[in-house]
Design a protein around this motif. Structure first.
Motif, PDB file in Angstrom:
ATOM      1  N   ASN A 176       0.826  -1.200   0.000  1.00 19.39           N
ATOM      2  CA  ASN A 176       0.000   0.000   0.000  1.00 19.39           C
ATOM      3  C   ASN A 176       0.866   1.258   0.000  1.00 19.39           C
ATOM      4  O   ASN A 176       0.544   2.247  -0.659  1.00 19.39           O
ATOM      5  CB  ASN A 176      -0.937  -0.011   1.212  1.00 19.39           C
ATOM      6  CG  ASN A 176      -1.813   1.209   1.260  1.00 19.39           C
ATOM      7  OD1 ASN A 176      -1.445   2.210   1.863  1.00 19.39           O
ATOM      8  ND2 ASN A 176      -2.975   1.129   0.616  1.00 19.39           N
ATOM      9  N   ARG A 177       1.962   1.216   0.720  1.00 19.14           N
ATOM     10  CA  ARG A 177       2.854   2.377   0.799  1.00 19.14           C
ATOM     11  C   ARG A 177       3.455   2.683  -0.569  1.00 19.14           C
ATOM     12  O   ARG A 177       3.564   3.841  -0.963  1.00 19.14           O
ATOM     13  CB  ARG A 177       3.952   2.120   1.836  1.00 19.14           C
ATOM     14  CG  ARG A 177       4.824   3.312   2.100  1.00 19.14           C
ATOM     15  CD  ARG A 177       4.062   4.413   2.844  1.00 19.14           C
ATOM     16  NE  ARG A 177       4.966   5.478   3.150  1.00 19.14           N
ATOM     17  CZ  ARG A 177       4.837   6.723   2.685  1.00 19.14           C
ATOM     18  NH1 ARG A 177       3.807   7.048   1.963  1.00 19.14           N
ATOM     19  NH2 ARG A 177       5.722   7.634   2.972  1.00 19.14           N
ATOM     20  N   ILE A 178       3.823   1.642  -1.309  1.00 24.55           N
ATOM     21  CA  ILE A 178       4.339   1.835  -2.663  1.00 24.55           C
ATOM     22  C   ILE A 178       3.272   2.502  -3.522  1.00 24.55           C
ATOM     23  O   ILE A 178       3.552   3.455  -4.254  1.00 24.55           O
ATOM     24  CB  ILE A 178       4.787   0.488  -3.277  1.00 24.55           C
ATOM     25  CG1 ILE A 178       6.006  -0.045  -2.543  1.00 24.55           C
ATOM     26  CG2 ILE A 178       5.081   0.646  -4.768  1.00 24.55           C
ATOM     27  CD1 ILE A 178       6.359  -1.487  -2.879  1.00 24.55           C
ATOM     28  N   ALA A 179       2.050   2.018  -3.416  1.00 24.09           N
ATOM     29  CA  ALA A 179       0.946   2.592  -4.196  1.00 24.09           C
ATOM     30  C   ALA A 179       0.726   4.060  -3.837  1.00 24.09           C
ATOM     31  O   ALA A 179       0.538   4.903  -4.726  1.00 24.09           O
ATOM     32  CB  ALA A 179      -0.331   1.785  -3.960  1.00 24.09           C
ATOM     33  N   ARG A 180       0.778   4.374  -2.557  1.00 22.44           N
ATOM     34  CA  ARG A 180       0.527   5.758  -2.139  1.00 22.44           C
ATOM     35  C   ARG A 180       1.643   6.698  -2.594  1.00 22.44           C
ATOM     36  O   ARG A 180       1.365   7.831  -3.003  1.00 22.44           O
ATOM     37  CB  ARG A 180       0.349   5.845  -0.630  1.00 22.44           C
ATOM     38  CG  ARG A 180      -0.988   5.275  -0.182  1.00 22.44           C
ATOM     39  CD  ARG A 180      -1.289   5.479   1.283  1.00 22.44           C
ATOM     40  NE  ARG A 180      -0.313   4.839   2.133  1.00 22.44           N
ATOM     41  CZ  ARG A 180       0.362   5.444   3.106  1.00 22.44           C
ATOM     42  NH1 ARG A 180       0.157   6.712   3.366  1.00 22.44           N
ATOM     43  NH2 ARG A 180       1.232   4.780   3.839  1.00 22.44           N
ATOM     44  N   SER A 211       1.088   7.280  -6.283  1.00 27.75           N
ATOM     45  CA  SER A 211      -0.318   7.521  -6.639  1.00 27.75           C
ATOM     46  C   SER A 211      -0.846   6.441  -7.574  1.00 27.75           C
ATOM     47  O   SER A 211      -1.532   6.731  -8.555  1.00 27.75           O
ATOM     48  CB  SER A 211      -0.487   8.908  -7.262  1.00 27.75           C
ATOM     49  OG  SER A 211      -0.107   9.899  -6.353  1.00 27.75           O
ATOM     50  N   PHE A 212      -0.510   5.186  -7.267  1.00 23.88           N
ATOM     51  CA  PHE A 212      -1.053   4.044  -7.987  1.00 23.88           C
ATOM     52  C   PHE A 212      -2.368   3.638  -7.336  1.00 23.88           C
ATOM     53  O   PHE A 212      -2.621   3.937  -6.175  1.00 23.88           O
ATOM     54  CB  PHE A 212      -0.108   2.831  -7.918  1.00 23.88           C
ATOM     55  CG  PHE A 212       1.200   2.981  -8.638  1.00 23.88           C
ATOM     56  CD1 PHE A 212       1.329   3.783  -9.754  1.00 23.88           C
ATOM     57  CD2 PHE A 212       2.308   2.282  -8.206  1.00 23.88           C
ATOM     58  CE1 PHE A 212       2.529   3.894 -10.429  1.00 23.88           C
ATOM     59  CE2 PHE A 212       3.518   2.384  -8.865  1.00 23.88           C
ATOM     60  CZ  PHE A 212       3.627   3.187  -9.975  1.00 23.88           C
ATOM     61  N   LYS A 213      -3.158   2.912  -8.083  1.00 21.05           N
ATOM     62  CA  LYS A 213      -4.377   2.297  -7.562  1.00 21.05           C
ATOM     63  C   LYS A 213      -4.224   0.786  -7.739  1.00 21.05           C
ATOM     64  O   LYS A 213      -3.398   0.319  -8.525  1.00 21.05           O
ATOM     65  CB  LYS A 213      -5.610   2.772  -8.336  1.00 21.05           C
ATOM     66  CG  LYS A 213      -5.842   4.274  -8.288  1.00 21.05           C
ATOM     67  CD  LYS A 213      -6.259   4.721  -6.926  1.00 21.05           C
ATOM     68  CE  LYS A 213      -6.587   6.220  -6.927  1.00 21.05           C
ATOM     69  NZ  LYS A 213      -6.940   6.681  -5.610  1.00 21.05           N
ATOM     70  N   TYR A 214      -4.998   0.024  -6.993  1.00 20.40           N
ATOM     71  CA  TYR A 214      -5.027  -1.423  -7.182  1.00 20.40           C
ATOM     72  C   TYR A 214      -6.412  -1.947  -6.849  1.00 20.40           C
ATOM     73  O   TYR A 214      -7.204  -1.289  -6.194  1.00 20.40           O
ATOM     74  CB  TYR A 214      -3.933  -2.148  -6.393  1.00 20.40           C
ATOM     75  CG  TYR A 214      -3.882  -1.865  -4.907  1.00 20.40           C
ATOM     76  CD1 TYR A 214      -4.680  -2.564  -4.009  1.00 20.40           C
ATOM     77  CD2 TYR A 214      -3.008  -0.908  -4.394  1.00 20.40           C
ATOM     78  CE1 TYR A 214      -4.615  -2.316  -2.643  1.00 20.40           C
ATOM     79  CE2 TYR A 214      -2.932  -0.660  -3.036  1.00 20.40           C
ATOM     80  CZ  TYR A 214      -3.738  -1.369  -2.164  1.00 20.40           C
ATOM     81  OH  TYR A 214      -3.670  -1.122  -0.817  1.00 20.40           O
ATOM     82  N   THR A 215      -6.677  -3.152  -7.351  1.00 21.21           N
ATOM     83  CA  THR A 215      -8.002  -3.740  -7.169  1.00 21.21           C
ATOM     84  C   THR A 215      -8.088  -4.461  -5.823  1.00 21.21           C
ATOM     85  O   THR A 215      -7.065  -4.785  -5.205  1.00 21.21           O
ATOM     86  CB  THR A 215      -8.305  -4.754  -8.289  1.00 21.21           C
ATOM     87  OG1 THR A 215      -7.374  -5.828  -8.195  1.00 21.21           O
ATOM     88  CG2 THR A 215      -8.242  -4.103  -9.660  1.00 21.21           C
ATOM     89  N   THR A 216      -9.311  -4.723  -5.408  1.00 22.43           N
ATOM     90  CA  THR A 216      -9.545  -5.512  -4.199  1.00 22.43           C
ATOM     91  C   THR A 216      -8.947  -6.903  -4.364  1.00 22.43           C
ATOM     92  O   THR A 216      -8.363  -7.448  -3.421  1.00 22.43           O
ATOM     93  CB  THR A 216     -11.056  -5.622  -3.914  1.00 22.43           C
ATOM     94  OG1 THR A 216     -11.597  -4.314  -3.811  1.00 22.43           O
ATOM     95  CG2 THR A 216     -11.329  -6.374  -2.632  1.00 22.43           C
ATOM     96  N   ALA A 255      -7.802   4.889  -0.181  1.00 24.66           N
ATOM     97  CA  ALA A 255      -7.165   5.849  -1.072  1.00 24.66           C
ATOM     98  C   ALA A 255      -6.546   5.179  -2.303  1.00 24.66           C
ATOM     99  O   ALA A 255      -6.374   5.811  -3.338  1.00 24.66           O
ATOM    100  CB  ALA A 255      -6.094   6.627  -0.313  1.00 24.66           C
ATOM    101  N   CYS A 256      -6.248   3.876  -2.194  1.00 20.51           N
ATOM    102  CA  CYS A 256      -5.554   3.186  -3.279  1.00 20.51           C
ATOM    103  C   CYS A 256      -6.422   2.199  -4.047  1.00 20.51           C
ATOM    104  O   CYS A 256      -6.007   1.709  -5.096  1.00 20.51           O
ATOM    105  CB  CYS A 256      -4.337   2.444  -2.719  1.00 20.51           C
ATOM    106  SG  CYS A 256      -3.078   3.558  -2.090  1.00 20.51           S
TER     107      CYS A 256
END
Length: 185
Positions: A135-139, A142-147, A182-183
């Protein structure tokens, strides 16, 4: 550490000193010289004396020096408005986890490795990555990822760390609800 009477953290009592020495002895091969700064000592004491069930992992942020504009430098994303999806899969040959970013506007894909974030790190993530770290990498970028991707990261981590998917995920390894929302795509 429950009976710590030092709310200002400017001086250490004997129990705090003992805990700090024990921590440093355990981690002596991986501790930098800046760990002994007053700010680091205060953070460690706050962590030790906290009675909260939720520990804030950002106190020791491994991404503090990562430049968020790195993706522009690599010509992967021209601006933050371009939606990029953080993906995860397991390499069939090594069983190591692999991360990639997919730019939904350009269709380009970029491998996300530890060396991309820190040039002195290894080229591989290993067998798993914690959901908090993912999650930290995504934040940061500003990446998003799926459930489904989040669930996959959690399952890989549980299987690798605890040997079973039946183990309840400890809270320390999960991003906060705000960070997760947020992601998510």
């Amino acid at each position: 550490m429950k009976d710590t009477l030092n709310p200002s953290y400017s001086l250490l009592n004997q129990k705090e000193i003992d805990a700090l020495v024990e921590f440093l002895l355990e981690k002596k091969n991986s501790v930098d010289s800046d760990v002994m700064s007053q700010e680091s000592i205060d953070k460690l004491i706050a962590l030790i004396t906290s009675n909260s069930r939720s520990i804030i992992m950002d106190l020791f942020d491994p991404f503090v020096n990562v430049d968020a504009s790195l993706l522009s430098t690599l010509n992967f994303r021209d601006n933050i408005e371009e939606l990029c999806e953080l993906r995860c899969f397991v390499d069939e040959e090594t069983n190591y986890i692999k991360l990639s970013a997919y730019n939904t506007v350009t269709g380009r894909e970029l491998s996300i490795t530890p060396q991309l974030l820190n040039k002195n790190d290894s080229p591989d993530w290993g067998y798993s990555i914690s959901p908090t770290f993912f999650n930290r990498i995504a934040r940061i970028f500003s990446f998003k990822y799926t459930t489904e991707t989040h669930d996959k990261v959690c399952n890989i981590f549980l299987k690798s760390t605890f040997g079973t998917l039946d183990h309840e995920m400890p809270e320390i390894y999960l991003p906060t609800n705000d960070n997760l929302l947020a992601c998510l795509m």
